[in-house]
Motif scaffolding. Structure first.
Motif, PDB file in Angstrom:
ATOM      1  N   PHE A  55      -2.986  -4.895   5.162  1.00  0.00           N
ATOM      2  CA  PHE A  55      -4.197  -4.101   5.388  1.00  0.00           C
ATOM      3  C   PHE A  55      -4.301  -3.675   6.852  1.00  0.00           C
ATOM      4  O   PHE A  55      -4.686  -2.536   7.161  1.00  0.00           O
ATOM      5  N   HIS A  56      -3.952  -4.573   7.756  1.00  0.00           N
ATOM      6  CA  HIS A  56      -3.994  -4.269   9.181  1.00  0.00           C
ATOM      7  C   HIS A  56      -3.094  -3.072   9.493  1.00  0.00           C
ATOM      8  O   HIS A  56      -3.485  -2.138  10.217  1.00  0.00           O
ATOM      9  N   GLN A  80      -4.327   7.012  -2.042  1.00  0.00           N
ATOM     10  CA  GLN A  80      -3.896   5.673  -1.646  1.00  0.00           C
ATOM     11  C   GLN A  80      -3.856   4.793  -2.883  1.00  0.00           C
ATOM     12  O   GLN A  80      -4.754   4.833  -3.729  1.00  0.00           O
ATOM     13  N   ARG A 120      -4.703   0.196   8.155  1.00  0.00           N
ATOM     14  CA  ARG A 120      -5.778   0.713   9.000  1.00  0.00           C
ATOM     15  C   ARG A 120      -5.231   1.315  10.287  1.00  0.00           C
ATOM     16  O   ARG A 120      -5.693   2.363  10.750  1.00  0.00           O
ATOM     17  N   HIS A 128       0.862  -1.183   0.000  1.00  0.00           N
ATOM     18  CA  HIS A 128       0.000   0.000   0.000  1.00  0.00           C
ATOM     19  C   HIS A 128       0.896   1.230   0.000  1.00  0.00           C
ATOM     20  O   HIS A 128       1.813   1.333   0.829  1.00  0.00           O
ATOM     21  N   GLN A 185      -3.682   4.694   9.493  1.00  0.00           N
ATOM     22  CA  GLN A 185      -4.718   5.673   9.169  1.00  0.00           C
ATOM     23  C   GLN A 185      -5.418   6.153  10.442  1.00  0.00           C
ATOM     24  O   GLN A 185      -5.721   7.341  10.590  1.00  0.00           O
ATOM     25  N   LYS A 186      -5.680   5.238  11.356  1.00  0.00           N
ATOM     26  CA  LYS A 186      -6.313   5.626  12.625  1.00  0.00           C
ATOM     27  C   LYS A 186      -5.380   6.513  13.447  1.00  0.00           C
ATOM     28  O   LYS A 186      -5.813   7.473  14.086  1.00  0.00           O
ATOM     29  N   THR A 204      -7.720  -3.629  16.148  1.00  0.00           N
ATOM     30  CA  THR A 204      -8.873  -4.193  15.440  1.00  0.00           C
ATOM     31  C   THR A 204      -8.802  -5.705  15.314  1.00  0.00           C
ATOM     32  O   THR A 204      -9.794  -6.342  14.953  1.00  0.00           O
ATOM     33  N   VAL A 238      -7.522  -7.492  13.114  1.00  0.00           N
ATOM     34  CA  VAL A 238      -7.717  -7.960  11.740  1.00  0.00           C
ATOM     35  C   VAL A 238      -6.756  -9.093  11.410  1.00  0.00           C
ATOM     36  O   VAL A 238      -7.115 -10.052  10.727  1.00  0.00           O
TER      37      VAL A 238
END
Length: 455
Positions: free
Chosen positions: A225-226, A244, A229, A117, A232-233, A157, A159
């Protein structure tokens, strides 16, 4: 795109990356209480730490238990699902971990990762140097934990709760506008001056540049992905996402033997990438420890470009025509002048009719350092596919990322040469661009960029 691409799959880069890897301090996946491997059970019962099973050992165990190719058994890697009360050891892909702290940031010479990413952020209105410092401190702490296989925070999270680090790396950089927003204009490097315009550019400003840049890579999509996120948080009210882009590469172990990467045109991509084993590698790729400004010591400059491949047009070409555009054999990556992938290209060789075997406008010829005054860059891209556009055309191509000690001596000369007559230009389109100053790695107890923000 073909000759100076990703370092991750070269043998030297693999050895370098392998030497950096450590076991995770606190992996998300718990050690098995009832392993299928008797030796693992014995070690666990004696109180010794249970080690993750190596890929070689895992394959050996599979062979011993009858997991073989053929009509009589399942293919290797497709074992029966474990029972609900048992866990299995992580494969090496999941257990591999990269170091957050070091001379250089991770994700530059790290072996090519399967998922990535790329994200740019802009500082929000009212956010300045103090907010940026707090943000980089949060980001660095989160990246360190995630790269070690730990939870991002107490309110994680979950994830990727049951996954290992999967060679996760997180890399941070600063864009041109960051320095004005934080009152640090005097610390902005000259090398970060905006890139010149190129005739092949069709740039979307909304998907270009940015105050802050984050590169995330991992060998597991959920782990990547984890991390995305979590970061981003962490941005909170200090920064918002500007753009992105999501990419991928071949998964480790997907080929019978290590090879240079292939791009979405089917070409082997990265044959002549600089290698860490070369004596001038550091000088080409990293700012020296005595460099100017001091906060960029051991850092590098990343040029990031979204290069769309016009695959419908490309795939209309014959195999021979595609090879002429690139200057290399599609099957092996060998130069059209003969030999293997690693054979030096003979630029003067002609055929029976006196024509150059490697066309004068072939991409591999034009990108050679000896055709560009020695200009070289370490390319480490991801492929992307974002579906079909309104015209029914694939929105796919290359998330180009290249590293160099100075973009004016690395990326710019090569791109100018390509602009003047690269055969590949008819089949690609540069749609976004960014240039970022990526400082050296953080020492233990430091956060990335601390020497800039607190200097």
């Amino acid at each position: 795109m073909a000759d100076q691409s990703t370092p991750g799959t070269s043998s030297a880069a693999r050895e370098t990356a392998s030497a950096k890897k450590t076991s995770p301090k606190a992996p998300r996946a718990t050690a098995p209480e009832a392993s299928a491997d008797p030796s693992a059970r014995a070690a666990s019962s004696e109180g010794a730490p249970t080690r993750v099973m190596s890929r070689r050992r895992l394959l050996g165990t599979a062979g011993a238990t009858g997991l073989a190719l053929g009509a009589g058994g399942a293919a290797v890697g497709y074992a029966a699902a474990p029972s609900a009360d048992r866990t299995v050891p992580l494969a090496s892909v999941g257990a591999d971990a990269e170091m957050f702290h070091g001379k250089h940031q991770p994700g530059i010479t790290t072996a090519l990762q399967a998922r990535g990413h790329l994200v740019a952020f802009d500082l929000t209105a009212g956010a300045g140097r103090r907010e940026a410092s707090a943000l980089l401190r949060r980001w660095s702490a989160t990246a360190e934990r995630l790269m070690a296989g730990e939870a991002a925070s107490h309110d994680d999270t979950d994830v990727a709760l049951d996954a290992g680090p999967s060679s996760l790396t997180v890399t941070f950089g600063f864009g041109h506008g960051f320095f004005a927003r934080t009152g640090l204009e005097k610390q902005r490097p000259v090398a970060l001056d905006p890139l010149p315009d190129f005739s092949s550019d069709h740039l979307d400003k909304g998907r270009s540049n940015g105050d802050l840049w984050v590169q995330i890579g991992a060998n597991d999509a959920l782990v990547a992905f984890h991390a995305l996120r979590a970061l981003q948080k962490d941005a909170g009210s200090a920064a918002r996402v500007r753009w992105q882009m999501n990419g991928f590469n071949r998964s480790p172990g997907a080929t019978a033997s290590p090879m240079t990467a292939r791009n979405l045109m089917g070409q082997i991509d990265g044959t002549r990438n600089p290698k860490p084993s070369e004596p001038d590698f550091d000088g080409r790729i990293f700012v020296p420890g005595s460099g100017d400004p001091a906060w960029m010591a051991n850092g590098s400059y990343a040029v990031v470009r979204r290069i769309r491949m016009l695959l419908d047009d490309w795939e209309k070409l014959s195999g021979k025509a595609q090879e002429d555009v690139i200057g290399r054999r599609k099957s092996t990556g060998a130069p059209l002048s003969g030999g293997t992938e690693k054979t030096t290209m003979d630029l003067d060789r002609t055929d029976a009719d006196g024509n150059l075997v490697v066309p004068i406008n072939a991409h591999a010829r034009i990108t050679r350092p000896d055709q560009n005054g020695g200009a070289a860059m370490l390319r480490r891209p991801f492929s992307f596919h974002d579906g079909i556009d309104a015209d029914g055309v694939p929105d796919a191509g290359l998330l180009f990322v290249c590293w160099q000690a100075d973009p004016l001596r690395g990326f710019v000369p090569v791109q100018r040469k390509l602009d003047r007559g690269d055969a590949l230009s008819d089949f690609i389109r540069h749609e976004s661009s960014g240039l970022f100053a990526v400082p050296g790695g953080a020492a233990r107890g430091e956060y990335v960029g601390q020497r800039l923000l607190e200097g």
